[in-house]
Design a protein around this motif. Structure first.
Motif, short mmCIF file in Angstrom:
data_model
loop_
_atom_site.label_atom_id
_atom_site.label_comp_id
_atom_site.label_asym_id
_atom_site.label_seq_id
_atom_site.Cartn_x
_atom_site.Cartn_y
_atom_site.Cartn_z
N SER A 116 0.86 -1.25 -0.04
CA SER A 116 -0.05 0.04 -0.01
C SER A 116 0.73 1.36 -0.06
N PRO A 117 0.32 2.53 -0.20
CA PRO A 117 1.08 3.65 -0.29
C PRO A 117 1.75 4.19 0.93
N SER A 118 1.04 3.63 2.12
CA SER A 118 1.39 3.77 3.49
C SER A 118 2.63 2.85 3.66
N GLY A 119 2.85 1.70 3.14
CA GLY A 119 3.75 0.67 3.30
C GLY A 119 3.18 -0.22 4.63
N LYS A 120 2.23 0.18 5.16
CA LYS A 120 1.72 -0.84 6.15
C LYS A 120 0.75 -1.93 6.00
N GLU A 121 0.24 -1.98 4.55
CA GLU A 121 -0.72 -3.28 4.41
C GLU A 121 0.33 -3.69 3.12
N VAL A 122 0.14 -5.20 2.96
CA VAL A 122 0.61 -6.16 2.05
C VAL A 122 -0.47 -7.28 1.60
N LEU A 123 -0.46 -7.06 0.33
CA LEU A 123 -1.43 -8.00 -0.30
C LEU A 123 -0.37 -9.22 -1.12
N GLN A 124 -0.24 -10.55 -0.38
CA GLN A 124 0.47 -11.48 -1.13
C GLN A 124 -0.45 -12.35 -2.09
N VAL A 125 0.02 -12.35 -3.22
CA VAL A 125 -0.81 -13.06 -3.93
C VAL A 125 -0.38 -14.77 -3.75
N VAL A 126 -1.70 -15.45 -3.30
CA VAL A 126 -1.32 -16.92 -3.00
C VAL A 126 -1.60 -17.99 -4.06
N ARG A 127 -2.55 -17.43 -5.07
CA ARG A 127 -2.96 -18.14 -6.18
C ARG A 127 -3.68 -17.25 -7.14
N ARG A 128 -3.29 -17.61 -8.55
CA ARG A 128 -4.37 -16.94 -9.41
C ARG A 128 -4.85 -17.72 -10.40
N PHE A 129 -5.97 -17.33 -10.83
CA PHE A 129 -6.72 -18.07 -12.00
C PHE A 129 -6.61 -17.01 -13.37
N GLU A 130 -5.76 -17.33 -14.24
CA GLU A 130 -5.74 -16.64 -15.41
C GLU A 130 -6.95 -16.12 -16.06
N PHE A 131 -6.92 -15.29 -16.96
CA PHE A 131 -7.99 -14.98 -17.65
C PHE A 131 -8.60 -16.03 -18.51
N ASP A 132 -9.91 -16.17 -18.31
CA ASP A 132 -10.52 -17.49 -19.21
C ASP A 132 -11.57 -16.82 -20.19
N TYR A 133 -11.28 -17.14 -21.56
CA TYR A 133 -12.07 -16.66 -22.54
C TYR A 133 -13.57 -17.11 -22.72
N VAL A 134 -13.88 -18.12 -21.78
CA VAL A 134 -15.02 -18.99 -21.83
C VAL A 134 -15.88 -18.04 -20.60
N SER A 135 -15.27 -18.08 -19.47
CA SER A 135 -15.90 -17.60 -18.02
C SER A 135 -15.75 -15.82 -18.25
N GLN A 136 -14.84 -15.38 -19.03
CA GLN A 136 -14.60 -14.02 -19.00
C GLN A 136 -14.31 -13.31 -17.89
N THR A 137 -13.42 -13.91 -16.96
CA THR A 137 -12.93 -13.58 -15.76
C THR A 137 -11.65 -14.07 -15.45
N MET A 138 -11.03 -13.36 -14.53
CA MET A 138 -9.79 -13.72 -13.85
C MET A 138 -9.64 -13.41 -12.32
N SER A 139 -9.06 -14.29 -11.53
CA SER A 139 -9.18 -13.90 -10.12
C SER A 139 -7.87 -14.17 -9.41
N VAL A 140 -7.71 -13.57 -8.23
CA VAL A 140 -6.56 -13.90 -7.65
C VAL A 140 -7.06 -14.19 -6.00
N VAL A 141 -6.35 -15.25 -5.32
CA VAL A 141 -6.69 -15.25 -4.06
C VAL A 141 -5.22 -14.59 -3.37
N VAL A 142 -5.48 -13.67 -2.35
CA VAL A 142 -4.35 -12.76 -1.71
C VAL A 142 -4.49 -13.07 -0.27
N LYS A 143 -3.30 -12.99 0.41
CA LYS A 143 -3.20 -12.91 1.86
C LYS A 143 -3.04 -11.80 2.32
#
Length: 239
Positions: A116-143
């Protein structure tokens, strides 16, 4: 090409949720499916009718989604790819650093995380589902910094509305999205879900369908392709 290769973010339309639903975004998912939900007297609605610069939208979760839900990745210790959301068009011109979150590689050198801009918050990517042309979505799971696991999902506005809780989607959702499209915007939507008490190993066992359901809609996002700086002068010379 006449236009720049990257899309420029014009702004977002944040959603205000009914009482109780905002808390749902930070609580474990309920057992009932979306078909069991009823619209009450208080319904989700858009906070404004015009696109807002993310920092002015009053939706921290939406900004988190914009910051971490894209194709940026690590390769041999380096960041590769594009964040897509790179610049914001405002009345004063183009501003860089629209959401303020900075990507970096975790100390281990493999996992991608966002600070984050303040440096106090961090989001770590645990898993990512790449963009899918069928579902028209992409997702990330972050901690996040508290250890909570959260899902951010981005995709076409039609696709996102189908995987969100109905009571998180404003009644005029389609109208607002199509109005933005009629104004020349490329329209996406962002949604969110807190996974509750769950281990990272469990996340890696989940499929896309497990992650992309019962989400809470956060916002519509408007992008636009801008002309190359020398486009007009080049066309004038060709005449």
């Amino acid at each position: 090409t006449l236009t720049k290769p990257e899309l420029e973010l014009l702004g977002i339309l944040p959603v205000v949720h009914p009482p109780g639903l905002a808390e749902y975004a930070t609580e474990a998912a309920p057992t009932q499916g979306p078909d069991d939900l009823l619209f009450g007297a208080d319904e989700a609605y858009f906070a404004v009718d015009e696109l807002l610069v993310p920092q002015a939208a009053g939706s921290p979760l939406a900004i988190c989604g914009l910051a971490c839900c894209h194709a940026l990745s690590s390769f041999e210790g380096r960041l590769m790819g594009s964040q897509t959301v790179d610049r914001v068009q405002t009345d004063d011109g183009v501003q860089t650093g629209d959401h303020g979150w900075e990507p970096r590689l975790a100390a281990e050198g493999a996992q991608l995380e966002f600070v984050s801009p303040s440096g106090k918050e961090v989001l770590q990517v645990v898993r990512r589902f790449e963009f899918d042309y069928v579902s028209q979505t992409m997702s990330v799971v972050v901690k996040d910094t508290t250890g909570r696991l959260q899902v951010f999902c981005k995709g076409s506005f039609e696709a996102i509305s189908r995987i969100c809780r109905p009571d998180s989607v404003p009644l005029n959702y389609d109208v607002q999205a199509r109005n933005l499209a009629a104004d020349g915007c490329y329209v996406l939507a962002v949604a969110h879900l807190h996974l509750g008490e769950m281990e990272e190993d469990q996340v890696h066992e989940m499929c896309r369908e497990d992650v992309e359901e019962h989400l809470v809609l956060l916002c519509l996002v408007g992008f636009q392709s801008q002309l190359q700086e020398d486009c007009i002068s080049t066309m004038q010379r060709l005449k």
